[in-house]
Design an enzyme around this catalytic site. Structure first.
Site, PDB file in Angstrom:
ATOM      1  N   LYS A 145      -0.988   3.693  42.895  1.00  0.00           N
ATOM      2  CA  LYS A 145      -0.519   2.896  41.760  1.00  0.00           C
ATOM      3  C   LYS A 145      -1.254   1.561  41.652  1.00  0.00           C
ATOM      4  O   LYS A 145      -1.616   0.975  42.667  1.00  0.00           O
ATOM      5  CB  LYS A 145       0.988   2.617  41.907  1.00  0.00           C
ATOM      6  CG  LYS A 145       1.866   3.862  41.775  1.00  0.00           C
ATOM      7  CD  LYS A 145       1.796   4.402  40.373  1.00  0.00           C
ATOM      8  CE  LYS A 145       2.942   5.306  40.007  1.00  0.00           C
ATOM      9  NZ  LYS A 145       4.206   4.691  39.792  1.00  0.00           N
ATOM     10  N   LYS A 185      -4.479   8.175  36.440  1.00  0.00           N
ATOM     11  CA  LYS A 185      -3.128   8.689  36.230  1.00  0.00           C
ATOM     12  C   LYS A 185      -2.711   8.251  34.831  1.00  0.00           C
ATOM     13  O   LYS A 185      -2.492   7.068  34.577  1.00  0.00           O
ATOM     14  CB  LYS A 185      -2.166   8.125  37.273  1.00  0.00           C
ATOM     15  CG  LYS A 185      -0.760   8.670  37.139  1.00  0.00           C
ATOM     16  CD  LYS A 185       0.087   8.297  38.344  1.00  0.00           C
ATOM     17  CE  LYS A 185       1.409   9.042  38.369  1.00  0.00           C
ATOM     18  NZ  LYS A 185       2.286   8.720  37.262  1.00  0.00           N
ATOM     19  N   CYS A 205      28.610 -20.859  27.644  1.00  0.00           N
ATOM     20  CA  CYS A 205      29.135 -21.702  26.578  1.00  0.00           C
ATOM     21  C   CYS A 205      30.640 -21.469  26.484  1.00  0.00           C
ATOM     22  O   CYS A 205      31.110 -20.342  26.551  1.00  0.00           O
ATOM     23  CB  CYS A 205      28.458 -21.301  25.270  1.00  0.00           C
ATOM     24  SG  CYS A 205      29.301 -21.923  23.826  1.00  0.00           S
ATOM     25  N   TYR A 217      11.382   0.792  39.993  1.00  0.00           N
ATOM     26  CA  TYR A 217      11.841   2.165  40.211  1.00  0.00           C
ATOM     27  C   TYR A 217      11.220   2.732  41.493  1.00  0.00           C
ATOM     28  O   TYR A 217      11.906   3.321  42.326  1.00  0.00           O
ATOM     29  CB  TYR A 217      11.461   3.023  39.006  1.00  0.00           C
ATOM     30  CG  TYR A 217      11.836   4.472  39.142  1.00  0.00           C
ATOM     31  CD1 TYR A 217      13.124   4.893  38.830  1.00  0.00           C
ATOM     32  CD2 TYR A 217      10.918   5.421  39.589  1.00  0.00           C
ATOM     33  CE1 TYR A 217      13.489   6.225  38.961  1.00  0.00           C
ATOM     34  CE2 TYR A 217      11.265   6.748  39.727  1.00  0.00           C
ATOM     35  CZ  TYR A 217      12.551   7.156  39.415  1.00  0.00           C
ATOM     36  OH  TYR A 217      12.904   8.462  39.552  1.00  0.00           O
ATOM     37  N   CYS A 258      26.101 -24.345  19.643  1.00  0.00           N
ATOM     38  CA  CYS A 258      27.308 -24.925  19.038  1.00  0.00           C
ATOM     39  C   CYS A 258      27.711 -26.256  19.663  1.00  0.00           C
ATOM     40  O   CYS A 258      28.710 -26.839  19.270  1.00  0.00           O
ATOM     41  CB  CYS A 258      28.472 -23.943  19.137  1.00  0.00           C
ATOM     42  SG  CYS A 258      29.087 -23.777  20.818  1.00  0.00           S
ATOM     43  N   ASP A 296       8.382   0.312  36.289  1.00  0.00           N
ATOM     44  CA  ASP A 296       7.991   1.400  37.172  1.00  0.00           C
ATOM     45  C   ASP A 296       7.965   0.921  38.617  1.00  0.00           C
ATOM     46  O   ASP A 296       8.348   1.633  39.531  1.00  0.00           O
ATOM     47  CB  ASP A 296       6.602   1.922  36.790  1.00  0.00           C
ATOM     48  CG  ASP A 296       6.642   2.620  35.438  1.00  0.00           C
ATOM     49  OD1 ASP A 296       7.752   2.749  34.883  1.00  0.00           O
ATOM     50  OD2 ASP A 296       5.577   3.020  34.946  1.00  0.00           O
ATOM     51  N   CYS A 339      26.082 -26.192  24.976  1.00  0.00           N
ATOM     52  CA  CYS A 339      25.481 -25.031  24.336  1.00  0.00           C
ATOM     53  C   CYS A 339      24.519 -25.477  23.233  1.00  0.00           C
ATOM     54  O   CYS A 339      24.898 -26.253  22.364  1.00  0.00           O
ATOM     55  CB  CYS A 339      26.582 -24.155  23.746  1.00  0.00           C
ATOM     56  SG  CYS A 339      25.964 -22.848  22.702  1.00  0.00           S
ATOM     57  N   SER A 386       6.080  16.472  40.910  1.00  0.00           N
ATOM     58  CA  SER A 386       5.780  15.066  40.746  1.00  0.00           C
ATOM     59  C   SER A 386       4.791  14.668  41.837  1.00  0.00           C
ATOM     60  O   SER A 386       4.371  15.510  42.616  1.00  0.00           O
ATOM     61  CB  SER A 386       7.109  14.343  40.877  1.00  0.00           C
ATOM     62  OG  SER A 386       6.924  13.003  40.727  1.00  0.00           O
ATOM     63  N   LEU A 387       4.472  13.407  41.911  1.00  0.00           N
ATOM     64  CA  LEU A 387       3.507  12.956  42.915  1.00  0.00           C
ATOM     65  C   LEU A 387       4.111  11.874  43.791  1.00  0.00           C
ATOM     66  O   LEU A 387       4.865  11.031  43.303  1.00  0.00           O
ATOM     67  CB  LEU A 387       2.274  12.364  42.224  1.00  0.00           C
ATOM     68  CG  LEU A 387       1.370  13.326  41.455  1.00  0.00           C
ATOM     69  CD1 LEU A 387       0.347  12.538  40.642  1.00  0.00           C
ATOM     70  CD2 LEU A 387       0.661  14.263  42.425  1.00  0.00           C
TER      71      LEU A 387
END
Ligand code: IVH
Length: 702
Positions: free
Chosen positions: A326, A128, A444, A46, A423, A43, A420, A92-93
């Site tokens: 937030k 919230k 690898c 975002y 392997c 979040d 690796c 929305s807020l």
């Protein structure tokens, strides 16, 4: 984000480009979040994208258009359910990330309403809730419809699902309700119920939900309401849409009315008189957060007076009278016990921190990503260090920093492996051919012999431009690999033999999804591909930088498997190397990759096993007497007698080099109808332009 220019320094063109990029990126994340219930970023990340977009829009308001994420809320309904248009949009807020943002919010309200400094601005503060919002429409006290937020203008019709929630009454008690009343609030799942649901999911062999919010969204949006009914969803009422008569004069009293009507409302909601009060409630709720039993991701503040809310109205998607403060990403301190290396399906080596388990925001964390070796060096993270771990939203926990870098007796800096761990092949970092920059990821080189990469490699091996085995696709490869029947390419070609010799139990024709005919068809299809062109074999190996084109060049140069293999195995010899580097169209990265690949004994063993099953056909030697040998040809426009691939292959088989763009070096441009800029460029440069028919005449096939 730190590498980005300050928004104030962007010129108009840069702002437009970045705005478009951010809008696209946000739209993609909205889709993951709202439609797939599976966010890909935290979040916090975002929010950063949105903040930057909003900053750009406030500097360049002309960039705001209807498609801008600031003009939309959420994403369009997903199509599974009927659609319900919200009588009043579901908004929305805006976000506040620190105390200053909150002070600004209150100052803005004052300014907008022209209030004197001594006039109190009463603010409500409440958690919230981290769930999904829903709107419940009651007419004459009876629930008539219920919808998700959707894109804010219309949402999904989940009426029957919402009715299964104990927290949502079908009929309102008494008679003191407005005839039309849309109650809005959050559908969520408690931590306890979430854990229980996931354990049931596991028992039933179903995937677990990532977090309570996704579980709530997934549960509410079940096609069968009976499934929703078995999911323990809850509801808090905190807002409203259309109402035929006012509910109250303040936010606080309106919510009190919801309570009186039987809706759960959040007990932590408070009325605050001053900024200090508001911030004190924030800290109080933050302190209670871990013990609440459900997820919250901040505190919502609202102007209490509804007449003021009315006057304040909205900007774009959010009300001026409310804001979400937030919580910061959650952090904890713990011991780094070790660093493991994971190998991805494409061979990338990713360091993973093994931590002494620690609770971060209510979740026990014992692993965190360290991204790549540069990141480890940058943060100088060493085994035995005490580190700060951060969990932001749903992303994999991260290591923020080392708390005690000066501690005596600290371990040596971490040595990133150069082989690796799965392997034991060499693991290398490449230089980008164009920029010369070192790739952050170490890979690898084991390819087909690396268990971590095998499935992806095998899929490529049987794909259309490689072995192209009919009836052997992704599904079969996955099944054969899981069942241990195919562990390396050669195993594909020994399937029939092993099956006939009863070494495969149960035999393929008796397995689910198979029968005598389909098994026989598969074996025949495999046998048909034993005789195979050299170029296809080289391409099938999936060596880095050796794709279809390079494979074709190598095949034409060396013509036989033996010659190709022997050259690739002796690339340390200057002459052999120079010869390969001399191939027109083949870059040093491919030579490097081939050298690495063929220097691994296990790759050579795997190839010997494979080659012994095949009849690898020599490539046609390049006809040096062909009229186009050594010429550079470009194809453009629509070709009518052949596909572009065919044209290319034909030209190459005649010794021509096929280029993608016209330059001074081009000898012929073969132009079909619709040829555009290339034809013009050829004319400008005096390059001979041929029609498709001219081309066939030139190569003697006219
Ligand atoms: S008020 C017009 N109050 O947050 C504003 N929203 O980011 C209406 N949310 O879509 C929203 N808890 O899903 C409000 N106490 C709360 C909330 C809350 C969670 C969600 C809601 C909304 C989103 C906005």
């Amino acid at each position: 984000m730190s590498a980005l220019k300050d928004v104030d320094d962007l010129n108009a063109a840069e702002a437009r480009d970045e705005h478009a990029r951010l809008a696209r990126e946000i739209a993609t994340h909205d889709k993951h979040y709202y439609q797939n219930d599976a966010p890909k970023i935290s979040d916090a990340a975002y929010d950063r994208l949105r903040q930057r977009l909003e900053a750009i829009e406030s500097r360049y308001p002309e960039l705001v258009d209807l498609l801008s994420p600031t003009q939309r809320v959420g994403s369009a309904p997903s199509g599974k359910f009927g659609e319900i248009k919200h009588a009043v949009p579901m908004l929305s807020l805006g976000n506040a990330f620190n105390d200053e943002d909150v002070a600004d919010f209150i100052a803005r309200i004052r300014r907008f309403l022209g209030l004197g400094d001594d006039e109190p601005v009463v603010i409500t503060a409440e958690p919230k809730i981290d769930g999904l919002s829903a709107s419940l429409r009651y007419e004459k006290g009876r629930l008539v419809s219920g919808a998700t937020r959707g894109d804010g203008a219309s949402g999904e019709d989940v009426t029957r699902n919402l009715l299964t929630l104990d927290d949502i009454p079908e009929n309102l008690p008494g008679s003191s309700w407005p005839d039309v009343l849309e109650v809005r609030g959050e559908v969520y799942m408690s931590h306890e119920d979430f854990a229980l649901l996931n354990s049931r999911q596991v028992e039933a062999g179903k995937p677990e939900y990532k977090n309570p919010r996704n579980a709530a969204a997934g549960s509410l949006r079940q096609i069968d309401p009976a499934v929703t009914a078995r999911r323990p969803l809850r509801f808090f009422a905190y807002a409203w849409g259309e109402v035929s008569a006012p509910l109250a004069t303040t936010q606080y009293d309106a919510v009190e009315r919801f309570k009186a009507l039987g809706f759960p409302t959040n007990p932590l909601m408070q009325r605050c008189q001053t900024l200090d009060d508001v911030l004190a409630v924030y800290r109080d709720i933050e302190a209670k957060r871990a013990a609440l039993g459900y997820d919250i991701d901040g505190v919502v503040y609202k102007a209490d007076r509804l007449d003021w809310q009315e006057r304040l109205g909205f900007v774009a998607r959010a009300p001026r009278w409310a804001i979400a403060h937030k919580f910061p990403a959650e952090q904890a301190t713990t011991l780094l016990e070790g660093i493991d290396i994971q190998v991805g399906r494409t061979g990338s080596l990713t360091p993973v921190a093994r931590l002494k388990p620690v609770t971060v925001g209510g979740v026990v964390v014992s692993n965190a990503t360290l991204h790549n070796e540069d990141e480890i060096a940058r943060k100088d993270v060493r085994v035995g260090d005490t580190v700060v771990v951060q969990r932001a939203g749903d992303v994999i926990p991260q290591i923020v920093r080392v708390t005690d870098p000066d501690r005596p007796g600290r371990a040596e800096p971490f040595q990133f492996p150069t082989r690796c761990p799965v392997c034991d092949s060499q693991a290398v970092r490449e230089h980008d051919e164009k920029s010369g920059k070192l790739d952050a990821v170490r890979r690898c080189t084991g390819g087909l012999i690396c268990a971590a990469q095998l499935i992806e490699r095998l899929k490529h091996f049987v794909s259309r431009k490689a072995f192209d085995i009919e009836g052997m696709g992704t599904k079969q490869i996955e099944a054969f690999h899981t069942e241990g029947l195919v562990r390396q390419p050669a195993d594909i070609f020994t399937l029939r033999r092993r099956n006939d010799a009863d070494e495969i139990i149960p035999p393929i024709q008796e397995r689910e999804g198979w029968g005598e005919t389909s098994a026989a068809n598969l074996f025949n299809a495999i046998d048909e591909r034993r005789a195979i062109a050299l170029a296809r074999v080289i391409n099938a190996l999936g060596i880095r930088h050796v794709g279809e084109n390079t494979a074709a060049l190598l095949a034409r140069t060396y013509t036989s498997w033996t010659a190709f293999k022997s050259a690739s195995e002796t690339l340390s010899d200057e002459t052999v190397r120079a010869e390969m580097l001399d191939i027109d169209g083949l870059g040093p990265a491919a030579v490097e990759a081939l050298e690495q690949y063929f220097s691994e004994p296990h790759n050579r063993d795997m190839l010997d096993a494979l080659a012994s099953e095949l009849d690898i056909q020599n490539a046609e030697t390049v006809a040096s007497d062909s009229p186009v040998a050594g010429k550079t040809v470009v194809f453009t426009g629509t070709l009518e007698r052949m596909t572009r691939d065919e044209a290319k292959a034909k030209a190459q088989s005649l010794g021509a080099k096929v280029a993608g763009s016209v330059s001074k070096k081009t000898d012929y441009l073969v132009a079909g109808p619709g040829a555009g800029s290339k034809a013009k460029k050829a004319a400008d440069l005096g390059v001979e332009t041929l029609s498709e028919d001219d081309w066939f005449k030139l190569i003697g096939e006219g």
